[in-house]
Design a protein around this motif. Structure first.
Motif, PDB file in Angstrom:
ATOM      1  N   ALA A  12      55.589  94.315  48.472  1.00  0.00           N
ATOM      2  CA  ALA A  12      56.176  95.278  49.404  1.00  0.00           C
ATOM      3  C   ALA A  12      55.386  96.584  49.413  1.00  0.00           C
ATOM      4  CB  ALA A  12      57.628  95.529  49.031  1.00  0.00           C
ATOM      5  N   GLU A  13      54.974  97.036  48.246  1.00  0.00           N
ATOM      6  CA  GLU A  13      54.179  98.265  48.165  1.00  0.00           C
ATOM      7  C   GLU A  13      52.848  98.097  48.884  1.00  0.00           C
ATOM      8  OE1 GLU A  13      55.540 100.340  43.957  1.00  0.00           O
ATOM      9  OE2 GLU A  13      54.266  98.552  43.896  1.00  0.00           O
ATOM     10  N   ARG A  18      49.086  99.408  53.145  1.00  0.00           N
ATOM     11  CA  ARG A  18      48.145  98.974  54.178  1.00  0.00           C
ATOM     12  C   ARG A  18      48.542  99.513  55.546  1.00  0.00           C
ATOM     13  NH1 ARG A  18      47.375  93.406  51.258  1.00  0.00           N
ATOM     14  NH2 ARG A  18      49.307  92.795  52.299  1.00  0.00           N
ATOM     15  N   SER A  19      49.846  99.538  55.833  1.00  0.00           N
ATOM     16  CA  SER A  19      50.309 100.101  57.110  1.00  0.00           C
ATOM     17  C   SER A  19      49.985 101.588  57.201  1.00  0.00           C
ATOM     18  CB  SER A  19      51.823  99.891  57.257  1.00  0.00           C
ATOM     19  OG  SER A  19      52.131  98.520  57.348  1.00  0.00           O
ATOM     20  N   THR A  20      50.155 102.290  56.099  1.00  0.00           N
ATOM     21  CA  THR A  20      49.829 103.719  56.058  1.00  0.00           C
ATOM     22  C   THR A  20      48.349 103.940  56.317  1.00  0.00           C
ATOM     23  OG1 THR A  20      51.640 104.155  54.502  1.00  0.00           O
ATOM     24  CG2 THR A  20      49.888 105.802  54.647  1.00  0.00           C
ATOM     25  N   LEU A  55      49.615 109.569  49.636  1.00  0.00           N
ATOM     26  CA  LEU A  55      49.257 108.201  49.253  1.00  0.00           C
ATOM     27  C   LEU A  55      48.583 108.195  47.882  1.00  0.00           C
ATOM     28  CD1 LEU A  55      49.271 105.272  50.200  1.00  0.00           C
ATOM     29  CD2 LEU A  55      47.038 105.677  51.266  1.00  0.00           C
ATOM     30  N   ARG A  56      47.715 109.160  47.649  1.00  0.00           N
ATOM     31  CA  ARG A  56      47.076 109.264  46.330  1.00  0.00           C
ATOM     32  C   ARG A  56      48.113 109.411  45.221  1.00  0.00           C
ATOM     33  NH1 ARG A  56      42.368 113.555  48.117  1.00  0.00           N
ATOM     34  NH2 ARG A  56      40.599 112.070  48.189  1.00  0.00           N
ATOM     35  N   GLU A  57      49.077 110.282  45.456  1.00  0.00           N
ATOM     36  CA  GLU A  57      50.107 110.523  44.442  1.00  0.00           C
ATOM     37  C   GLU A  57      50.901 109.252  44.166  1.00  0.00           C
ATOM     38  OE1 GLU A  57      53.926 113.493  43.606  1.00  0.00           O
ATOM     39  OE2 GLU A  57      52.833 113.591  45.502  1.00  0.00           O
ATOM     40  N   ARG A  58      51.239 108.544  45.211  1.00  0.00           N
ATOM     41  CA  ARG A  58      52.040 107.330  45.059  1.00  0.00           C
ATOM     42  C   ARG A  58      51.297 106.257  44.269  1.00  0.00           C
ATOM     43  NH1 ARG A  58      54.285 103.622  50.093  1.00  0.00           N
ATOM     44  NH2 ARG A  58      55.200 101.962  48.816  1.00  0.00           N
ATOM     45  N   VAL A  59      50.048 106.010  44.638  1.00  0.00           N
ATOM     46  CA  VAL A  59      49.298 104.939  43.988  1.00  0.00           C
ATOM     47  C   VAL A  59      48.886 105.345  42.571  1.00  0.00           C
ATOM     48  CG1 VAL A  59      47.241 103.488  44.138  1.00  0.00           C
ATOM     49  CG2 VAL A  59      48.529 104.044  46.213  1.00  0.00           C
ATOM     50  N   LEU A 112      41.222  99.149  42.582  1.00  0.00           N
ATOM     51  CA  LEU A 112      42.487  98.480  42.880  1.00  0.00           C
ATOM     52  C   LEU A 112      42.328  97.793  44.234  1.00  0.00           C
ATOM     53  CD1 LEU A 112      45.507  97.913  42.392  1.00  0.00           C
ATOM     54  CD2 LEU A 112      45.996 100.176  43.354  1.00  0.00           C
ATOM     55  N   PHE A 113      42.404  96.476  44.245  1.00  0.00           N
ATOM     56  CA  PHE A 113      42.181  95.696  45.458  1.00  0.00           C
ATOM     57  C   PHE A 113      43.442  95.723  46.327  1.00  0.00           C
ATOM     58  CE2 PHE A 113      38.959  94.371  42.592  1.00  0.00           C
ATOM     59  CZ  PHE A 113      37.872  93.966  43.356  1.00  0.00           C
ATOM     60  N   LEU A 114      43.263  96.011  47.621  1.00  0.00           N
ATOM     61  CA  LEU A 114      44.389  96.142  48.549  1.00  0.00           C
ATOM     62  C   LEU A 114      44.427  95.050  49.605  1.00  0.00           C
ATOM     63  CD1 LEU A 114      44.219 100.021  49.099  1.00  0.00           C
ATOM     64  CD2 LEU A 114      45.672  98.762  47.492  1.00  0.00           C
ATOM     65  N   ALA A 115      43.311  94.372  49.828  1.00  0.00           N
ATOM     66  CA  ALA A 115      43.250  93.300  50.838  1.00  0.00           C
ATOM     67  C   ALA A 115      43.280  91.938  50.149  1.00  0.00           C
ATOM     68  CB  ALA A 115      41.979  93.434  51.670  1.00  0.00           C
ATOM     69  N   ASP A 116      43.950  90.986  50.770  1.00  0.00           N
ATOM     70  CA  ASP A 116      43.965  89.621  50.229  1.00  0.00           C
ATOM     71  C   ASP A 116      42.548  89.067  50.223  1.00  0.00           C
ATOM     72  OD1 ASP A 116      46.760  89.433  49.827  1.00  0.00           O
ATOM     73  OD2 ASP A 116      47.034  89.105  51.973  1.00  0.00           O
ATOM     74  N   PRO A 117      42.111  88.440  49.142  1.00  0.00           N
ATOM     75  CA  PRO A 117      40.725  87.959  49.058  1.00  0.00           C
ATOM     76  C   PRO A 117      40.378  86.920  50.114  1.00  0.00           C
ATOM     77  CG  PRO A 117      42.038  87.167  47.213  1.00  0.00           C
ATOM     78  CD  PRO A 117      42.862  88.191  47.899  1.00  0.00           C
ATOM     79  N   ASP A 118      41.372  86.176  50.614  1.00  0.00           N
ATOM     80  CA  ASP A 118      41.096  85.174  51.647  1.00  0.00           C
ATOM     81  C   ASP A 118      40.843  85.805  53.016  1.00  0.00           C
ATOM     82  OD1 ASP A 118      41.395  83.177  49.792  1.00  0.00           O
ATOM     83  OD2 ASP A 118      43.483  82.740  50.325  1.00  0.00           O
ATOM     84  N   SER A 119      41.138  87.105  53.144  1.00  0.00           N
ATOM     85  CA  SER A 119      40.996  87.758  54.443  1.00  0.00           C
ATOM     86  C   SER A 119      39.588  88.289  54.695  1.00  0.00           C
ATOM     87  CB  SER A 119      42.001  88.908  54.558  1.00  0.00           C
ATOM     88  OG  SER A 119      41.654  89.975  53.685  1.00  0.00           O
ATOM     89  N   TYR A 120      38.720  88.198  53.693  1.00  0.00           N
ATOM     90  CA  TYR A 120      37.339  88.653  53.884  1.00  0.00           C
ATOM     91  C   TYR A 120      36.392  87.859  52.986  1.00  0.00           C
ATOM     92  CZ  TYR A 120      37.953  91.442  49.564  1.00  0.00           C
ATOM     93  OH  TYR A 120      38.197  91.858  48.277  1.00  0.00           O
ATOM     94  N   ASP A 121      35.142  87.753  53.422  1.00  0.00           N
ATOM     95  CA  ASP A 121      34.095  87.094  52.641  1.00  0.00           C
ATOM     96  C   ASP A 121      33.128  88.146  52.119  1.00  0.00           C
ATOM     97  OD1 ASP A 121      35.119  84.569  53.147  1.00  0.00           O
ATOM     98  OD2 ASP A 121      33.924  84.330  54.976  1.00  0.00           O
ATOM     99  N   GLY A 122      32.548  87.850  50.953  1.00  0.00           N
ATOM    100  CA  GLY A 122      31.670  88.825  50.320  1.00  0.00           C
ATOM    101  C   GLY A 122      32.496  89.943  49.722  1.00  0.00           C
TER     102      GLY A 122
END
Length: 219
Positions: A12-13, A18-20, A55-59, A112-122
């Motif tokens: 959920a976070e 990502r929407s932000t 966003l910085r404070e939250r993460v 800290l990875f934010l995108a699903d690894p299957d959504s991009y190559d390399g």
């Protein structure tokens, strides 16, 4: 010490973050690179502003609240996080991180990875060491932390978009070997307690761990 840490952010976070970021403006990432790193850095970073500060404070709070990160890094303070994205063909060539950022000594670097690894190559984070290279591409919400003294790079993205938060920690323990020893001692102490409870051997390990931290800590 190189360590990967799972589930620093919940699903959920991640969706909310990502929407932000989708609603924020990005700019050339070379604005925060050192003079030589500018030659090999090709990415974009979220632009400064009130939304980025929140966003910085939250993460940052989520990272500092993670017990494994706390025990492995022994963070005294963090630099302001950078939120970076890499599109098709973008990369970050071999470099070493600046020793000081925002007046903070950089002992430990983390991604800290934010995108699903299957959504991009390399887009693998490649960390060099005397034993070779470690290629790291983690599930969204997972984090990798490693010594800021390491040469490293980000491989070119060939499909999709790599989205990460990166930052640096000044540790109470400047020496990476000391951080690793105390992390190992803490794991040994907890393993012993889980098996046998609060024994004299556990107390001795607890005393040794606390006194080494007291001896080495820079406050």
């Amino acid at each position: 010490m190189l360590i990967t840490i799972a589930d620093v952010l919940s699903h959920a976070e991640l969706q909310d973050i990502r929407s932000t970021l989708q609603a924020m403006r990005f700019e050339d990432g070379r604005t925060t690179a050192g003079w030589s790193a500018k030659l090999v850095k090709d990415n974009e970073q979220a632009r400064e502003g009130a939304a980025l500060d929140l966003l910085r404070e939250r993460v940052s709070k989520a990272i500092l609240a993670n017990e494994v990160f706390s025990l492995a890094v022994r963070p005294k303070t963090l630099t302001p996080l950078l939120f970076s994205r890499y599109g098709g063909g973008q990369h970050y060539g071999t470099h070493v991180d600046n020793p000081l950022m925002n007046g903070i000594r950089t002992d430990v670097s983390f991604t800290l990875f934010l995108a699903d690894p299957d959504s991009y190559d390399g887009g693998e984070l490649v960390i060099e060491s005397v034993s070779g290279e470690d290629e790291i591409k983690l599930p969204a919400g997972h984090l990798v932390a490693y010594s800021s003294t390491s040469l490293h790079r980000v491989a070119p993205v060939t499909r999709g978009e790599r989205l990460v938060a990166v930052g640096w920690a000044q540790s109470y323990l400047r020496d990476a070997a000391q951080r690793e020893l105390l992390f190992d001692l803490e794991n040994a102490k907890r393993g012993l307690f889980a098996r046998a409870g609060k024994t004299p051997e556990f107390d001795l390990l607890a005393k040794t761990s606390a006194n080494l931290f007291r001896m080495w800590a820079e406050v």
